[in-house]
Enzyme design. Structure first.
Site, PDB file in Angstrom:
ATOM      1  N   SER A   1       0.876  -1.289  -0.095  1.00 55.68           N
ATOM      2  CA  SER A   1      -0.076  -0.049  -0.237  1.00 55.68           C
ATOM      3  C   SER A   1       0.870   1.276   0.049  1.00 55.68           C
ATOM      4  CB  SER A   1      -1.076   0.040   1.127  1.00 55.68           C
ATOM      5  OG  SER A   1      -1.742  -1.228   1.273  1.00 55.68           O
ATOM      6  N   ARG A   2       2.023   1.221  -0.429  1.00 56.91           N
ATOM      7  CA  ARG A   2       2.767   2.297  -0.552  1.00 56.91           C
ATOM      8  C   ARG A   2       3.502   2.817   0.635  1.00 56.91           C
ATOM      9  NH1 ARG A   2       2.834   0.272  -4.972  1.00 56.91           N
ATOM     10  NH2 ARG A   2       2.378   1.285  -7.073  1.00 56.91           N
TER      11      ARG A   2
END
Length: 213
Positions: free
Chosen positions: A190-191
């Site tokens: 999710s970065r």
């Protein structure tokens, strides 16, 4: 265009990077990751993006790391090339390694210096003969009329050096990047990536801190 670029994405799930996992010496930490990149069969793990600046404008290209020690990261090129002129006008550079198979990136900032003539000649002597000839044949970064012109220059140089060792051209040699900053980046889901940096203090030691992704 067949693909929606905005929808191209890859989530990263392989590993995390914690402070306790880091070696206190960033050169040693780099070597550990570099060896893992070799073991993971990364194609040209020594490929690095060299970023320079000239008159306030950035410029970047991929070059190959050829040696590493506690002093810095060494590569070789034409001293009359565009990047060489940019480094002459502004010696501060950045190099970036990206090993997608390991979902890792290393960013390094530092100051450039030329290697000694001995270092340059020793490396040139072990290059493949074709690469030695090309160092003479290419007026790197200058305008070339056509491919045939380059091939003819190469042919004439092969004749010139036939049966003899190819000496190092005076316009060809090494540079060493002396770092003052390292960033080790590990891709995460999710970065929410891990970014751990080493910053060199005025006393010459290294401070480690974590950055927001």
């Amino acid at each position: 265009m067949d693909h929606n670029i905005a929808k191209l994405r890859q989530d990263y799930n392989l590993k995390g990077l914690d402070e306790q996992d880091l070696h206190p010496n960033p050169f040693t930490q780099f070597r550990l990751w570099f060896e893992e990149a070799i073991s993971a069969a990364v194609i040209e793990p020594n490929a690095m993006l060299l970023s320079t600046v000239s008159n306030g404008r950035p410029s970047a290209r991929v070059v190959l790391l050829k040696s590493l020690d506690q002093a810095g990261f060494t590569f070789f090129t034409n001293y009359e090339s565009k990047k060489a002129k940019e480094m002459e006008s502004d010696p501060f550079v950045a190099i970036t390694f990206f090993w997608k198979e390991l979902e890792r990136q290393v960013r390094i900032e530092g100051k450039i210096e030329k290697t000694t003539d001995q270092e340059s000649s020793e490396y040139f002597a072990v290059r493949p003969r074709g690469s030695q000839i090309s160092a003479w044949a290419s007026a790197q970064s200058q305008q070339l009329g056509n491919r045939a012109e380059l091939e003819e220059r190469t042919r004439l140089l092969e004749e010139r050096f036939e049966g003899a060792e190819v000496p190092r051209p005076p316009h060809w040699g090494g540079y060493r990047v002396i770092p003052h900053y390292f960033e080790f980046w590990q891709g995460r889901r999710s970065r929410l990536h891990d970014r751990l940096v080493y910053a060199k203090t005025d006393e010459g030691s290294w401070e480690i801190e974590r950055l927001y992704p």
